[in-house]
Design an enzyme around this catalytic site. Structure first.
Site, PDB file in Angstrom:
ATOM      1  N   HIS A  71       0.833  -1.199   0.000  1.00 36.98           N
ATOM      2  CA  HIS A  71       0.000   0.000   0.000  1.00 36.98           C
ATOM      3  C   HIS A  71       0.870   1.252   0.000  1.00 36.98           C
ATOM      4  O   HIS A  71       2.036   1.209   0.411  1.00 36.98           O
ATOM      5  CB  HIS A  71      -0.902   0.035   1.240  1.00 36.98           C
ATOM      6  CG  HIS A  71      -1.979  -0.988   1.265  1.00 36.98           C
ATOM      7  ND1 HIS A  71      -2.235  -1.779   2.365  1.00 36.98           N
ATOM      8  CD2 HIS A  71      -2.888  -1.354   0.315  1.00 36.98           C
ATOM      9  CE1 HIS A  71      -3.249  -2.587   2.101  1.00 36.98           C
ATOM     10  NE2 HIS A  71      -3.660  -2.344   0.863  1.00 36.98           N
ATOM     11  N   CYS A  91      -2.180   0.943   9.899  1.00 42.22           N
ATOM     12  CA  CYS A  91      -3.188  -0.035   9.487  1.00 42.22           C
ATOM     13  C   CYS A  91      -4.172  -0.402  10.608  1.00 42.22           C
ATOM     14  O   CYS A  91      -5.296  -0.818  10.346  1.00 42.22           O
ATOM     15  CB  CYS A  91      -2.547  -1.341   9.042  1.00 42.22           C
ATOM     16  SG  CYS A  91      -1.265  -1.209   7.816  1.00 42.22           S
TER      17      CYS A  91
END
Length: 258
Positions: free
Chosen positions: A166, A251
């Protein structure tokens, strides 16, 4: 309707019993100590609470191994809660409880339906949302996000991403808006107005707690020193079990700001 805390607060989700079978893409799979991960998660939550970020739990689900990475399911833009459309089919159910929670808190949900989007690909700096064009996030989803946010005064900028899972696996931002990253994993540092190269991969990931304080992994001591030398207070947490699954400090929560 669920009582809404006064921002700032953070959404979190407990690790699933199936955590060890979570997705990995850019690293080799390693054994995960699920009980150790639960202890680390509790310490992470405690660190948020102690620094003025009370937490709201999204209902856990032991059948969803990646659900602890709540940031991938929803991205907050003021009163708008963007519900993502994960590229991994096994992760689609993660968005259901996240959407229910933000709706119960009185936020306006908007679901991405064109292409795929993981929340970990969205980095907010001021009123700009940088979005990684990764294996998980498609140009069509970036266009849809731009359409959703433009009326709210946001710019949306697509950023090429090929070396990590990501965008926020490669870069995050300091309180002053400087984007930080570990250069070998950053495709185009020139995409950002201000960029600071850090000496460790784990040092690229920070959660801004306030204008002087960041939260980061305990496994990047040289970067912690670098940030301390810039006048920041650095709070560290051990998230080694989540790092085995390509997770980082960003996250594990969705920060809801004023």
């Amino acid at each position: 309707m669920r009582a809404r805390p006064v921002p700032p607060f953070a959404l979190v989700r407990r690790p699933a019993a199936s955590l060890a079978s979570g997705c990995v893409s850019f690293i080799e799979r390693q054994p995960v100590d699920v009980e150790g991960a639960r202890r680390q998660w509790l310490a992470y939550v405690a660190a948020l609470n102690c620094r003025g970020w009370p937490t709201v739990e999204v209902a856990p689900d032991d059948t969803l191994p990646d659900s602890v990475f709540i940031e991938d399911a929803v991205v907050m833009f003021g009163e708008l809660a963007v519900i993502t459309n994960p590229a991994e089919p096994t992760r689609h159910p993660e968005t259901l409880a996240a959407a229910a929670t933000v709706s119960q808190l009185g936020y306006e949900p908007a679901r991405i339906t064109s292409g795929t989007l993981d929340g970990g690909d969205v980095l907010k700096v001021g009123q700009t949302a940088y979005v990684g064009l990764s294996r998980r996030t498609s140009p069509a989803a970036v266009d849809e996000l731009r359409d959703l946010l433009a009326p709210r005064g946001w710019d949306v900028v697509g950023v090429p991403l090929t070396r990590v899972l990501h965008l926020k696996s490669a870069v995050t931002a300091l309180p002053d808006g400087t984007v930080i990253g570990y250069a070998p994993l950053v495709d185009d540092a020139g995409a950002f107005p201000a960029f600071l190269d850090v000496p460790e991969e784990g040092g690229a990931h920070v959660v801004v707690l306030d204008e002087q304080t960041v939260l980061m992994s305990a496994h990047a001591p040289r970067t912690a020193q670098l940030l301390g030398d810039r006048g920041l207070t650095v709070v560290t947490v051990d998230i080694s079990e989540f790092e085995k699954l390509e997770g980082c400090v960003t996250c594990l929560s969705v920060r809801v700001r004023r």
